[in-house]
Design a protein around this motif. Sequence first.
Motif, PDB file in Angstrom:
ATOM      1  N   LEU A   1       0.936  -1.236   0.044  1.00 54.49           N
ATOM      2  CA  LEU A   1       0.149  -0.138  -0.074  1.00 54.49           C
ATOM      3  C   LEU A   1       0.685   1.256   0.081  1.00 54.49           C
ATOM      4  N   TRP A   2       1.997   1.328   0.902  1.00 57.78           N
ATOM      5  CA  TRP A   2       2.846   2.432   0.766  1.00 57.78           C
ATOM      6  C   TRP A   2       3.490   2.641  -0.507  1.00 57.78           C
ATOM      7  N   GLN A   3       3.873   1.549  -1.289  1.00 56.01           N
ATOM      8  CA  GLN A   3       4.367   1.709  -2.701  1.00 56.01           C
ATOM      9  C   GLN A   3       3.346   2.226  -3.644  1.00 56.01           C
ATOM     10  N   PHE A   4       2.172   1.833  -3.341  1.00 53.69           N
ATOM     11  CA  PHE A   4       0.986   2.366  -4.232  1.00 53.69           C
ATOM     12  C   PHE A   4       0.566   3.956  -4.160  1.00 53.69           C
ATOM     13  N   VAL A   5       0.810   4.186  -2.760  1.00 59.01           N
ATOM     14  CA  VAL A   5       0.639   5.748  -2.461  1.00 59.01           C
ATOM     15  C   VAL A   5       1.708   6.488  -2.620  1.00 59.01           C
ATOM     16  N   THR A   6       2.910   5.815  -2.560  1.00 55.02           N
ATOM     17  CA  THR A   6       3.932   6.871  -2.874  1.00 55.02           C
ATOM     18  C   THR A   6       4.517   6.921  -4.237  1.00 55.02           C
ATOM     19  N   GLY A   7       4.176   5.950  -4.955  1.00 56.15           N
ATOM     20  CA  GLY A   7       4.791   5.728  -6.317  1.00 56.15           C
ATOM     21  C   GLY A   7       6.066   5.057  -6.315  1.00 56.15           C
ATOM     22  N   TRP A   8       6.771   5.005  -5.241  1.00 52.78           N
ATOM     23  CA  TRP A   8       8.269   4.249  -5.068  1.00 52.78           C
ATOM     24  C   TRP A   8       8.323   3.103  -4.843  1.00 52.78           C
ATOM     25  N   ASP A   9       9.300   2.491  -5.826  1.00 49.47           N
ATOM     26  CA  ASP A   9       9.391   0.879  -5.758  1.00 49.47           C
ATOM     27  C   ASP A   9      10.558   0.824  -4.939  1.00 49.47           C
ATOM     28  N   ALA A  10      10.517   0.262  -3.594  1.00 48.87           N
ATOM     29  CA  ALA A  10      11.595  -0.016  -2.628  1.00 48.87           C
ATOM     30  C   ALA A  10      12.644  -0.758  -3.334  1.00 48.87           C
ATOM     31  N   ARG A  11      12.253  -1.841  -4.012  1.00 48.52           N
ATOM     32  CA  ARG A  11      13.348  -2.842  -4.476  1.00 48.52           C
ATOM     33  C   ARG A  11      14.283  -2.243  -5.399  1.00 48.52           C
ATOM     34  N   SER A  12      13.868  -1.568  -6.430  1.00 49.30           N
ATOM     35  CA  SER A  12      14.724  -0.887  -7.492  1.00 49.30           C
ATOM     36  C   SER A  12      14.867   0.511  -6.886  1.00 49.30           C
ATOM     37  N   LYS A  13      14.528   1.075  -5.898  1.00 51.79           N
ATOM     38  CA  LYS A  13      14.777   2.542  -5.455  1.00 51.79           C
ATOM     39  C   LYS A  13      14.646   3.436  -6.554  1.00 51.79           C
ATOM     40  N   THR A  14      13.436   3.395  -7.313  1.00 51.00           N
ATOM     41  CA  THR A  14      13.124   4.232  -8.345  1.00 51.00           C
ATOM     42  C   THR A  14      11.618   4.446  -8.242  1.00 51.00           C
ATOM     43  N   ASN A  15      11.289   5.721  -8.730  1.00 51.55           N
ATOM     44  CA  ASN A  15       9.879   6.100  -8.531  1.00 51.55           C
ATOM     45  C   ASN A  15       9.250   5.558 -10.016  1.00 51.55           C
ATOM     46  N   LYS A  16       8.452   4.545  -9.750  1.00 52.31           N
ATOM     47  CA  LYS A  16       8.028   3.897 -11.114  1.00 52.31           C
ATOM     48  C   LYS A  16       6.657   4.566 -11.369  1.00 52.31           C
ATOM     49  N   TRP A  17       5.865   5.155 -10.616  1.00 50.67           N
ATOM     50  CA  TRP A  17       4.480   5.737 -11.029  1.00 50.67           C
ATOM     51  C   TRP A  17       4.194   6.779 -10.174  1.00 50.67           C
ATOM     52  N   GLY A  18       3.113   7.540 -10.432  1.00 48.83           N
ATOM     53  CA  GLY A  18       2.719   8.884  -9.566  1.00 48.83           C
ATOM     54  C   GLY A  18       2.142   8.400  -8.282  1.00 48.83           C
ATOM     55  N   ARG A  19       2.170   9.427  -7.357  1.00 52.35           N
ATOM     56  CA  ARG A  19       1.414   9.393  -6.096  1.00 52.35           C
ATOM     57  C   ARG A  19      -0.225   9.233  -6.369  1.00 52.35           C
ATOM     58  N   LYS A  20      -0.664   8.159  -5.852  1.00 52.46           N
ATOM     59  CA  LYS A  20      -2.027   7.916  -5.675  1.00 52.46           C
ATOM     60  C   LYS A  20      -2.621   7.873  -4.224  1.00 52.46           C
ATOM     61  N   CYS A  21      -3.943   8.315  -4.207  1.00 52.31           N
ATOM     62  CA  CYS A  21      -4.586   8.096  -3.198  1.00 52.31           C
ATOM     63  C   CYS A  21      -5.142   6.450  -2.931  1.00 52.31           C
ATOM     64  N   LEU A  22      -5.464   5.993  -1.863  1.00 49.70           N
ATOM     65  CA  LEU A  22      -5.926   4.523  -1.900  1.00 49.70           C
ATOM     66  C   LEU A  22      -7.240   4.514  -2.472  1.00 49.70           C
ATOM     67  N   SER A  23      -7.960   5.816  -2.594  1.00 48.99           N
ATOM     68  CA  SER A  23      -9.258   5.540  -3.379  1.00 48.99           C
ATOM     69  C   SER A  23      -9.288   5.382  -4.557  1.00 48.99           C
ATOM     70  N   HIS A  24      -8.015   5.454  -5.149  1.00 47.30           N
ATOM     71  CA  HIS A  24      -7.779   5.702  -6.673  1.00 47.30           C
ATOM     72  C   HIS A  24      -8.071   4.249  -7.308  1.00 47.30           C
ATOM     73  N   PRO A  25      -9.166   4.098  -8.296  1.00 48.80           N
ATOM     74  CA  PRO A  25      -9.501   2.916  -8.738  1.00 48.80           C
ATOM     75  C   PRO A  25      -8.436   1.920  -9.319  1.00 48.80           C
ATOM     76  N   ASN A  26      -7.068   2.386  -9.565  1.00 53.94           N
ATOM     77  CA  ASN A  26      -6.161   1.735  -9.996  1.00 53.94           C
ATOM     78  C   ASN A  26      -5.755   0.720  -8.840  1.00 53.94           C
ATOM     79  N   TRP A  27      -6.062   0.697  -7.590  1.00 57.99           N
ATOM     80  CA  TRP A  27      -5.702  -0.201  -6.974  1.00 57.99           C
ATOM     81  C   TRP A  27      -6.338  -1.626  -7.375  1.00 57.99           C
ATOM     82  N   GLN A  28      -7.177  -1.633  -7.926  1.00 59.80           N
ATOM     83  CA  GLN A  28      -8.051  -2.954  -8.228  1.00 59.80           C
ATOM     84  C   GLN A  28      -6.810  -3.520  -9.445  1.00 59.80           C
ATOM     85  N   ARG A  29      -6.085  -2.806 -10.155  1.00 56.92           N
ATOM     86  CA  ARG A  29      -5.025  -3.382 -11.260  1.00 56.92           C
ATOM     87  C   ARG A  29      -4.116  -4.312 -10.520  1.00 56.92           C
TER      88      ARG A  29
END
Length: 165
Positions: A59-87
């Motif tokens: 959930l933290w990675q989804f909210v921040t857009g930060w991938d902790a393993r590759s240490k890169t910003n993979k996607w934009g910041r999102k709220c947990l209510s954003h519909p992309n959580w289902q993807r």
Amino acid sequence: MTQFNKSDIARALENPKTVSRAIEILGNNQREDELSARSTREQNGIGFTSCWASAGTHLWQFVTGWDARSKTNKWGRKCLSHPNWQRAKIIRRKVHNNGCEDAVQLGRKIALHHWRQLGSLLAVQHPVPVEKTPVPEAQADFEMIAVPADKVDMAMAILKAAGIL
């Protein structure tokens, strides 16, 4: 320091944006090696407990857009209510396995479990009286973001990826 209790945090977590902020606070409290491993290695009372480390980190990675393993910003910041959580297959599975309806409800459940770490959600900053001065139009209005000292490099990378720095 202002005293707060679990019911104060529960009231604050009625807003999905506050739930997202709570997950961000908890994830930022995790150590970098714990985030990349998606587990808790030290029971230090800071960040996610071992039972919520995997779900909380995703959930933290989804909210921040930060991938902790590759240490890169993979996607934009999102709220947990954003519909992309289902993807996100892992988040969908965590939501289902914990008997929740959506990512916001799962985030609220995790945040309430860690409510003692979320006092900063209730911090009210009283405005300081300042003389009104005209602000030039070309000047940008920046918001201060407090970042833990061990996460400064990650925050700088996120700001650079967003084109802010």
